[in-house]
Design a protein around this motif. Structure first.
Motif, short mmCIF file in Angstrom:
data_model
loop_
_atom_site.label_atom_id
_atom_site.label_comp_id
_atom_site.label_asym_id
_atom_site.label_seq_id
_atom_site.Cartn_x
_atom_site.Cartn_y
_atom_site.Cartn_z
N ASN A 210 -64.89 -14.87 7.87
CA ASN A 210 -63.90 -15.20 7.04
C ASN A 210 -62.79 -15.61 7.89
O ASN A 210 -62.02 -15.20 8.32
N GLU A 211 -62.84 -16.96 8.23
CA GLU A 211 -61.86 -17.47 9.32
C GLU A 211 -60.23 -17.40 8.62
O GLU A 211 -59.55 -16.88 9.09
N GLU A 212 -60.21 -17.52 7.20
CA GLU A 212 -59.10 -17.69 6.70
C GLU A 212 -58.22 -16.14 6.74
O GLU A 212 -57.29 -16.02 6.84
N HIS A 213 -59.23 -14.96 6.70
CA HIS A 213 -58.74 -13.94 6.52
C HIS A 213 -58.23 -13.54 7.75
O HIS A 213 -57.22 -12.96 8.13
N ARG A 214 -58.92 -13.97 8.98
CA ARG A 214 -58.35 -13.77 10.36
C ARG A 214 -57.07 -14.11 10.51
O ARG A 214 -56.23 -13.63 11.22
N LEU A 215 -56.73 -15.35 9.89
CA LEU A 215 -55.39 -16.03 10.07
C LEU A 215 -54.46 -15.26 9.24
O LEU A 215 -53.22 -15.57 9.47
N LEU A 216 -54.84 -14.45 8.65
CA LEU A 216 -53.82 -13.58 7.48
C LEU A 216 -53.64 -12.16 8.28
O LEU A 216 -52.61 -11.51 7.75
N THR A 217 -54.38 -11.82 9.29
CA THR A 217 -54.00 -10.45 9.84
C THR A 217 -52.79 -10.87 10.80
O THR A 217 -52.43 -11.83 11.09
N ARG A 218 -52.39 -9.53 11.10
CA ARG A 218 -50.96 -9.53 11.99
C ARG A 218 -51.30 -10.67 13.19
O ARG A 218 -50.45 -11.57 13.87
N HIS A 219 -52.37 -10.33 14.09
CA HIS A 219 -52.71 -11.13 15.20
C HIS A 219 -52.93 -12.57 14.93
O HIS A 219 -52.47 -13.50 15.69
N GLY A 220 -53.55 -12.77 13.67
CA GLY A 220 -53.91 -14.01 13.46
C GLY A 220 -52.54 -14.99 12.89
O GLY A 220 -52.66 -16.21 12.84
N VAL B 221 -49.76 -14.56 13.97
CA VAL B 221 -49.12 -15.17 15.26
C VAL B 221 -49.56 -16.55 15.46
O VAL B 221 -48.85 -17.42 15.90
N GLU B 222 -50.88 -16.66 15.51
CA GLU B 222 -51.13 -17.86 16.15
C GLU B 222 -51.07 -19.15 14.96
O GLU B 222 -50.63 -20.18 15.35
N TYR B 223 -51.13 -18.66 13.81
CA TYR B 223 -50.98 -19.59 12.60
C TYR B 223 -49.60 -20.18 12.57
O TYR B 223 -49.08 -21.19 12.62
N LEU B 224 -48.45 -18.98 12.55
CA LEU B 224 -47.24 -19.43 12.48
C LEU B 224 -46.62 -20.27 13.66
O LEU B 224 -45.87 -21.20 13.66
N SER C 34 -50.25 -15.43 22.88
CA SER C 34 -49.69 -14.93 23.98
C SER C 34 -50.63 -13.34 24.00
O SER C 34 -51.84 -13.29 23.84
N SER C 35 -49.95 -12.20 23.77
CA SER C 35 -50.70 -10.88 23.87
C SER C 35 -51.20 -10.40 22.60
O SER C 35 -51.54 -9.44 22.60
N ALA C 36 -50.75 -11.16 21.45
CA ALA C 36 -51.26 -10.58 20.10
C ALA C 36 -52.80 -10.25 20.04
O ALA C 36 -52.77 -9.14 19.34
N ASP C 37 -53.76 -11.00 20.60
CA ASP C 37 -55.14 -10.37 20.39
C ASP C 37 -55.35 -9.35 21.33
O ASP C 37 -56.30 -8.55 20.84
N TYR C 38 -54.43 -8.78 22.37
CA TYR C 38 -54.88 -7.72 23.31
C TYR C 38 -54.29 -6.38 22.43
O TYR C 38 -54.56 -5.35 22.90
N ILE C 39 -53.04 -6.59 21.72
CA ILE C 39 -52.28 -5.40 20.87
C ILE C 39 -52.67 -5.46 19.32
O ILE C 39 -51.66 -5.30 18.74
N ARG C 40 -53.85 -5.70 18.89
CA ARG C 40 -53.91 -6.01 17.69
C ARG C 40 -53.67 -4.52 17.09
O ARG C 40 -52.79 -4.57 15.85
N GLN C 41 -53.95 -3.51 17.42
CA GLN C 41 -53.57 -2.30 16.72
C GLN C 41 -52.11 -1.89 16.73
O GLN C 41 -51.48 -1.32 15.78
N THR C 42 -51.56 -2.33 17.95
CA THR C 42 -50.11 -2.01 17.82
C THR C 42 -49.40 -3.04 16.93
O THR C 42 -48.36 -2.48 16.19
N LEU C 43 -49.92 -4.09 16.77
CA LEU C 43 -49.21 -5.12 15.96
C LEU C 43 -49.35 -4.68 14.45
O LEU C 43 -48.46 -4.74 13.36
N ASN C 44 -50.60 -4.23 14.03
CA ASN C 44 -50.81 -3.56 12.87
C ASN C 44 -50.15 -2.47 12.46
O ASN C 44 -49.83 -2.22 11.26
N SER C 45 -49.53 -1.62 13.50
CA SER C 45 -48.71 -0.51 12.79
C SER C 45 -47.39 -0.75 12.92
O SER C 45 -46.57 0.40 12.75
N MET C 46 -46.79 -1.92 13.24
CA MET C 46 -45.48 -2.45 13.24
C MET C 46 -45.00 -2.16 11.90
O MET C 46 -45.62 -2.89 10.94
N ASP C 47 -43.57 -1.92 11.72
CA ASP C 47 -43.17 -2.21 10.30
C ASP C 47 -42.73 -3.55 10.55
O ASP C 47 -42.63 -4.16 11.36
#
Length: 260
Positions: free
Chosen positions: A12-22, A24-27, A210-223
């Motif tokens: 599901n490529e569309e779902h990937r771009l809706l995740t936090r790290h996705g 970053v890429e999309y925006l 940039s670093s988004a794919d390396y810190i997925r869990q960190t991004l997901n836990s951010m407010d």
């Protein structure tokens, strides 16, 4: 059905771009798309490898004339069911003979180059993109970078020894795609050589995530407030050269030239 089609029938490529790290890429891609769209009129836009329309649909809704080319039947069906005004074509980035020359102000290649393993094939994609893009028009090409693959798959996930023993890495740790590999990973010098041989002029090259794919869990836990600050940070540094080779996705912004 090819291995690529089988993969995208499940992924599901569309779902990937809706995740936090996705996001970053999309925006980031959207930021630069809008920076190079004609300001005084609606644009003719070609989205090669459009997937389910994550870029095509909103650009169409903004009033631009969007043509989407997609190889995977399932993705194309999803795109068509969105009832957008996108002009959809089944097709392959290697052969755009069904499209007229010199038509598009902006051509997006945001997926096909991930999956082509030879320079010959990549040059063919650019030759086709150049043919259908207006002289001095913009071509945006996205790549998955070599060091991201080596750092994550080989070292973080613990596959480096088997990759070396199976000949999947060169002596200087450049990935070597096999016949049945889904993805292909490049370095900046590989991209530079493609531009030179395609006679394309680089305007700008950008670290899409940039670093988004390396810190997925960190991004997901951010407010939300912290994530917005992270986006501000990313946009402020995404053109810095020290990040380009290590980003998972790199966006090359190119200008078409007179010669084909």
């Amino acid at each position: 059905m090819t291995n690529l089609e089988k993969y995208y029938n499940k992924f599901n490529e569309e779902h990937r771009l809706l995740t936090r790290h996705g996001q970053v890429e999309y925006l980031t891609a959207q930021k630069y798309i809008h920076a190079y769209l004609p300001k005084e009129k609606s644009a003719n836009i070609l989205d090669i490898g459009a997937g389910t329309g994550r870029y095509s649909v909103p650009l169409s809704e903004e009033g631009h004339s969007v043509t989407a080319v997609e190889l995977v039947k399932r993705n194309l069906e999803i795109l068509e069911k969105k009832h957008s005004k996108v002009n959809c074509w089944p097709g392959n980035a290697l052969d755009l003979s069904f499209l007229p020359e010199n038509k598009f102000d902006l051509t997006l290649i945001f997926g096909p180059l991930y999956h082509l393993h030879s320079q010959e094939e990549r040059l063919k994609v650019f030759a086709e993109a150049k043919r259908v893009t207006k002289t001095s028009g913009i071509i945006m090409a996205s790549y998955i970078m070599n060091e991201y693959s080596v750092l994550t798959y080989c070292f973080k996930e613990g596959h480096v020894k088997e990759c070396l023993s199976e000949g999947l890495l060169s002596e200087d740790f450049h990935t070597i795609p096999q016949k049945d590999s889904l993805y292909s990973y490049l370095r900046l010098e590989d991209i530079d050589e493609l531009n030179k041989k395609s006679n394309l002029k680089r305007i700008k090259i950008v670290s899409e995530d940039s670093s988004a794919d390396y810190i997925r869990q960190t991004l997901n836990s951010m407010d939300e407030e912290t994530f917005k600050i992270y986006l501000q940070y990313h946009f402020s540094i995404c053109e810095r050269p020290e990040l380009l080779g290590a980003s998972s996705h790199t966006l090359d912004i190119l200008q078409n030239t007179i010669e084909s």
